[in-house]
Design an enzyme around this catalytic site. Structure first.
Site, PDB file in Angstrom:
ATOM      1  N   TYR A  60       0.871  -1.188   0.000  1.00  0.00           N
ATOM      2  CA  TYR A  60       0.000   0.000   0.000  1.00  0.00           C
ATOM      3  C   TYR A  60       0.905   1.235   0.000  1.00  0.00           C
ATOM      4  CZ  TYR A  60      -4.110  -2.805   1.487  1.00  0.00           C
ATOM      5  OH  TYR A  60      -5.147  -3.712   1.571  1.00  0.00           O
ATOM      6  N   GLY A 211     -17.907   2.258  -2.626  1.00  0.00           N
ATOM      7  CA  GLY A 211     -18.681   3.500  -2.570  1.00  0.00           C
ATOM      8  C   GLY A 211     -20.079   3.387  -3.141  1.00  0.00           C
TER       9      GLY A 211
HETATM   10  N1  LIG Z   1      -7.643  -8.082   1.028  1.00  0.00           N
HETATM   11  C1  LIG Z   1      -7.909  -7.331  -0.006  1.00  0.00           C
HETATM   12  O1  LIG Z   1      -7.848  -7.774  -1.146  1.00  0.00           O
HETATM   13  C2  LIG Z   1      -8.329  -5.899   0.198  1.00  0.00           C
HETATM   14  C3  LIG Z   1      -8.775  -5.163  -0.903  1.00  0.00           C
HETATM   15  C4  LIG Z   1      -9.182  -3.853  -0.695  1.00  0.00           C
HETATM   16  C5  LIG Z   1      -9.142  -3.315   0.592  1.00  0.00           C
HETATM   17  N2  LIG Z   1      -8.690  -4.042   1.653  1.00  0.00           N
HETATM   18  C6  LIG Z   1      -8.638  -3.485   3.026  1.00  0.00           C
HETATM   19  O2  LIG Z   1      -9.965  -3.225   3.437  1.00  0.00           O
HETATM   20  C7  LIG Z   1     -10.134  -1.848   3.807  1.00  0.00           C
HETATM   21  C8  LIG Z   1     -11.534  -1.409   3.381  1.00  0.00           C
HETATM   22  O3  LIG Z   1     -11.730  -1.660   1.990  1.00  0.00           O
HETATM   23  P1  LIG Z   1     -12.234  -0.572   0.940  1.00  0.00           P
HETATM   24  O4  LIG Z   1     -11.529   0.696   1.104  1.00  0.00           O
HETATM   25  O5  LIG Z   1     -12.134  -1.218  -0.383  1.00  0.00           O
HETATM   26  O6  LIG Z   1     -13.771  -0.447   1.250  1.00  0.00           O
HETATM   27  P2  LIG Z   1     -14.680   0.557   2.114  1.00  0.00           P
HETATM   28  O7  LIG Z   1     -14.325   0.465   3.539  1.00  0.00           O
HETATM   29  O8  LIG Z   1     -16.045   0.208   1.710  1.00  0.00           O
HETATM   30  O9  LIG Z   1     -14.286   2.022   1.614  1.00  0.00           O
HETATM   31  C9  LIG Z   1     -14.672   2.537   0.371  1.00  0.00           C
HETATM   32  C10 LIG Z   1     -14.931   4.022   0.519  1.00  0.00           C
HETATM   33  O10 LIG Z   1     -15.985   4.205   1.458  1.00  0.00           O
HETATM   34  C11 LIG Z   1     -15.890   5.506   1.930  1.00  0.00           C
HETATM   35  N3  LIG Z   1     -16.489   5.687   3.267  1.00  0.00           N
HETATM   36  C12 LIG Z   1     -16.090   5.201   4.460  1.00  0.00           C
HETATM   37  N4  LIG Z   1     -16.918   5.635   5.426  1.00  0.00           N
HETATM   38  C13 LIG Z   1     -17.843   6.402   4.804  1.00  0.00           C
HETATM   39  C14 LIG Z   1     -18.965   7.138   5.264  1.00  0.00           C
HETATM   40  N5  LIG Z   1     -19.306   7.135   6.557  1.00  0.00           N
HETATM   41  N6  LIG Z   1     -19.698   7.821   4.359  1.00  0.00           N
HETATM   42  C15 LIG Z   1     -19.365   7.816   3.046  1.00  0.00           C
HETATM   43  N7  LIG Z   1     -18.313   7.146   2.559  1.00  0.00           N
HETATM   44  C16 LIG Z   1     -17.562   6.448   3.435  1.00  0.00           C
HETATM   45  C17 LIG Z   1     -14.447   5.898   1.931  1.00  0.00           C
HETATM   46  O11 LIG Z   1     -14.448   7.147   1.265  1.00  0.00           O
HETATM   47  P3  LIG Z   1     -13.450   8.334   1.604  1.00  0.00           P
HETATM   48  O12 LIG Z   1     -12.178   7.873   0.953  1.00  0.00           O
HETATM   49  O13 LIG Z   1     -14.094   9.467   0.921  1.00  0.00           O
HETATM   50  O14 LIG Z   1     -13.360   8.462   3.079  1.00  0.00           O
HETATM   51  C18 LIG Z   1     -13.770   4.823   1.077  1.00  0.00           C
HETATM   52  O15 LIG Z   1     -13.030   5.377   0.023  1.00  0.00           O
HETATM   53  C19 LIG Z   1      -8.983  -1.121   3.100  1.00  0.00           C
HETATM   54  O16 LIG Z   1      -8.590   0.050   3.780  1.00  0.00           O
HETATM   55  C20 LIG Z   1      -7.892  -2.158   3.125  1.00  0.00           C
HETATM   56  O17 LIG Z   1      -7.208  -2.093   4.375  1.00  0.00           O
HETATM   57  C21 LIG Z   1      -8.315  -5.342   1.461  1.00  0.00           C
END
Ligand SMILES: NC(=O)c1ccc[n+]([C@@H]2O[C@H](COP(=O)([O-])OP(=O)(O)OC[C@H]3O[C@@H](n4cnc5c(N)ncnc54)[C@H](OP(=O)(O)O)[C@@H]3O)[C@@H](O)[C@H]2O)c1
Length: 322
Positions: A60, A211
């Site tokens: 990352y 999102g």
């Molecule tokens: N193992 C894997 O393959 C893998 C893949 C992807 C991710 N991950 C891990 O999982 C974590 C979460 O995954 P993700 O980022 O893909 O999914 P997520 O948690 O669903 O985040 C996606 C977006 O949701 C937004 N968000 C969060 N809280 C919000 C709220 N209260 N209101 C509106 N929007 C909100 C954030 O936007 P903003 O940026 O605008 O805050 C973020 O960009 C990552 O940080 C990473 O550590 C693992």
């Protein structure tokens, strides 16, 4: 609101039921998305709020993300449970493959420990598995790191039920990190029951489906939006999918919360061993997402969500190839 603690896997370590995803605090190029001070303050505020599970990956931001986590937990190592993924090879802005060779893993771990400024990593996991290296060698190497004290627990990410069984037979797996949301439910058929049967904790990411479930998305996405690479966010698929999200928006309105909170609360409600892992790259996100952990559903609300978001209802592909 107090964040409940759960055991990660059978008799596993105590971790918060809500995890902090740090990935979006770093760009793939290694520079911070927000001012670094805001990211560090977000991690520290999460720790102060009882969220101890911090998720990062050595790829990352080309190590930037681990450096950030390291700065945030300096002088408070014991407050944090650090989960690190490795093996992903990113060049420029592209994920170009995996390196799961034992010799590479032994190299990766040392760099991670130095960047994080810690003596051990709590949960260490290959970001994916492939056929290039026998699973026995990948898992066996992590088992060796556990014996050496550099790692505490083994995790795996984005694998199949068969792979999970095999990995668990080589060394006990504490956690499965997997994409899971109202929009992506294919894992309910085989993988989730397998994890439950084996007593493996589930760290569920992408609760908002990139999102889609936040209620903020509008069609069409701007041409610069990276999500346009995936058919789920293109043309007719996006129009169809946003129409389903209206159900979530209406329910959120009635319940006096946000669609994102419902999306997180739904994942949270799927099991005591399932942890929503949510990306928050600024402090302002924390109160809303923490409050989501207190939201419950009536049977009729659950039925509505289950039927409107039945597996396959949201159409088009994502990077989660199911
Ligand atoms: N193992 C894997 O393959 C893998 C893949 C992807 C991710 N991950 C891990 O999982 C974590 C979460 O995954 P993700 O980022 O893909 O999914 P997520 O948690 O669903 O985040 C996606 C977006 O949701 C937004 N968000 C969060 N809280 C919000 C709220 N209260 N209101 C509106 N929007 C909100 C954030 O936007 P903003 O940026 O605008 O805050 C973020 O960009 C990552 O940080 C990473 O550590 C693992």
């Amino acid at each position: 609101m107090n964040i409940t603690k759960i055991a990660l896997g059978k008799n596993g370590p105590q971790v918060s039921k809500l995890g902090l995803g740090c990935m979006r605090m770093s760009s793939v190029w290694g520079s911070a998305i927000n001012p670094e001070s805001e990211s560090i303050a977000t991690i520290q505020m999460a720790l102060d709020s009882g969220i101890n599970f911090l998720n990062t990956g050595d790829f990352y931001g080309a190590g930037h993300n681990e450096l950030l986590v390291g700065k945030a937990i300096k002088n408070r190592r014991d407050d944090a449970f650090i989960s690190v993924k490795f093996g992903g090879i990113v060049y420029g802005s592209k994920f170009i493959g995996l390196d799961l060779r034992p010799i590479a893993i032994k190299n990766f771990i040392n760099y991670s420990l130095v960047r994080l400024g810690v003596n051990h990593i709590d949960l260490y996991q290959p970001c994916r598995l492939d056929k290039s290296v026998p699973m026995e060698d990948v898992i066996g190497t992590i088992a060796d790191l556990i014996k050496e004290g550099k790692v505490r627990y083994l995790g795996v990410s984005e694998i199949t039920a068969d792979q999970l069984r095999k990995a668990h037979s080589i060394h006990p797996v504490s956690a499965l990190e997997i994409g899971y949301s109202l929009a992506d439910r294919a894992i309910e058929k085989e993988l989730l029951p397998t994890a439950k049967e084996l007593g493996i904790g589930v760290v569920a990411f992408a609760n908002t489906a990139e999102g889609l479930l936040t209620g903020d998305m509008k069609a069409p996405l701007p041409a610069s939006d990276y999500r346009l690479h995936f058919s789920r966010f293109q043309g007719e698929h996006l129009i169809h999918n946003l129409a389903i999200v209206e159900v979530l928006k209406a329910m959120a309105h009635v319940k006096g919360c946000t669609p994102t909170q419902l999306a997180i609360a739904w994942v949270n409600a799927q099991g005591e061993h399932i942890m929503p892992l949510v990306s928050m790259n600024r402090r302002s996100r924390l109160p809303e997402n923490i409050a989501a952990m207190g939201i419950t559903f009536t049977p009729s609300e659950m039925e509505t969500l289950d039927s409107q978001f039945r597996p396959g209802a949201v159409t088009g592909g994502t990077y989660l190839q199911r």
